[in-house]
Design a protein around this motif. Structure first.
Motif: not given
Length: 322
Positions: A120, A305, A308
């Motif tokens: 990420l 994102r 996430a």
């Protein structure tokens, strides 16, 4: 010394109190967090934990050893690298989930994490004013549009090597081409390290965050000729978040594959880099097109994102309770 000792005890006491409350999950942010919490408490305990791995720490230490002039200092770093690898390997095997901040690091440790490792890349939140391109008014004298930025302090060996290449190779090549560009160094003690600046080099030293963002938002491009170290380069992160075009080495772009930026810097091809900067300085339309591409791809990454990390934490907790 007593005051320092107190400030060290406060976070440790808070962590111990938090662990005693039997939390549903523990988040370990980098192996340096182990300075305040026992690794064995994490590894042998029943509470699931998520390990956030900022970079490949052993690789960083080994590469740092290559830049040391003292053999004893280099040996010490290599011993630290072995210790770091053992600690990280244990955390990676035991963690309910490991969050890497780049795909390259996730692939590097896939053998230890399996499906429990996720990548990420971070997102930097920009101020409302800076997020509006119309709010950034270009200076009337046009100086910023000629600026080629390097951000980093020579106190960090990979930065020092990059600064030396720019000042001793790239800046003279730009002068030889009579390129209308100024190389601007930002970072503590850059003035002291570089010394007398040439006609196309300036040093700003430390600048505040808002000024840094303004410079990135109006520069010709940002340079990242980094060939040492490992992990995601934070200055690249800041440049992309500000919508700045970048000229970087493959190592600097590692972990930013989703941005689709070509690696345009090869330290053995200085003249090619200088000619690319010259072309940018002569073509404002190309600069703006590059800036638009960076903004669009960063915006797409930011949307992807959203939520996430929270989803990852929820999945980690669910996996340990099944």
């Amino acid at each position: 010394a007593p005051r320092l000792s107190i400030w060290r005890r406060i976070p440790r006491q808070a962590i111990r109190a938090g662990l005693a409350a039997r939390p549903d999950m523990i988040v370990v942010d980098h192996i340096q967090a182990l300075a305040n919490v026992s690794m064995w408490r994490l590894v042998l305990g029943r509470t699931p934990f998520v390990f956030i791995a900022h970079n490949v720490t052993p690789d960083t230490l080994v590469d740092g050893a290559r830049l040391r002039t003292s053999r004893l200092s280099a040996l010490f770093l290599r011993i630290e690298a072995v210790q770091a690898w053992l600690i990280e390997a244990l955390l990676l095997r035991r963690a309910a989930r490991t969050v890497f901040i780049s795909d390259s690091d996730a692939r590097h440790y896939r053998g230890l994490t399996g499906a429990k490792g996720v990548a990420l890349c971070p997102v930097i939140e920009r101020s409302a004013q800076a997020s509006d391109p119309k709010a950034i008014a270009p200076p009337s004298d046009g100086v910023d549009q000629r600026r080629v930025l390097f951000i980093g302090s020579p106190g960090f060996p990979p930065n020092r090597a990059a600064i030396d290449w720019i000042t001793h190779a790239l800046a003279p090549a730009l002068l030889a081409l009579d390129a209308p560009a100024i190389v601007t160094f930002i970072g503590k003690v850059t003035r002291e390290h570089i010394g007398s600046a040439t006609a196309n080099v300036e040093t700003l030293g430390f600048v505040a965050d808002d000024e840094m963002e303004r410079l990135l938002g109006t520069c010709l491009c940002m340079l990242s000729p980094v060939v040492h170290g490992s992990g995601l380069k934070i200055k690249m992160l800041e440049a992309f978040a500000a919508g700045a075009p970048v000229m970087a080495t493959p190592l600097s772009l590692q972990g930013f594959e989703f941005m689709g930026v070509e690696a345009l810097l090869d330290l053995d091809l200085t003249e090619a880099a200088a000619r690319h900067i010259l072309a940018l300085a002569q073509d404002p339309v190309a600069v703006e097109a590059a800036r638009t591409q960076v903004r669009e791809r960063w915006a797409a990454h930011s949307r992807q994102r959203e939520g996430a990390l929270v989803d990852t934490l929820i999945d980690a907790r669910a996996a340990r309770t099944r």
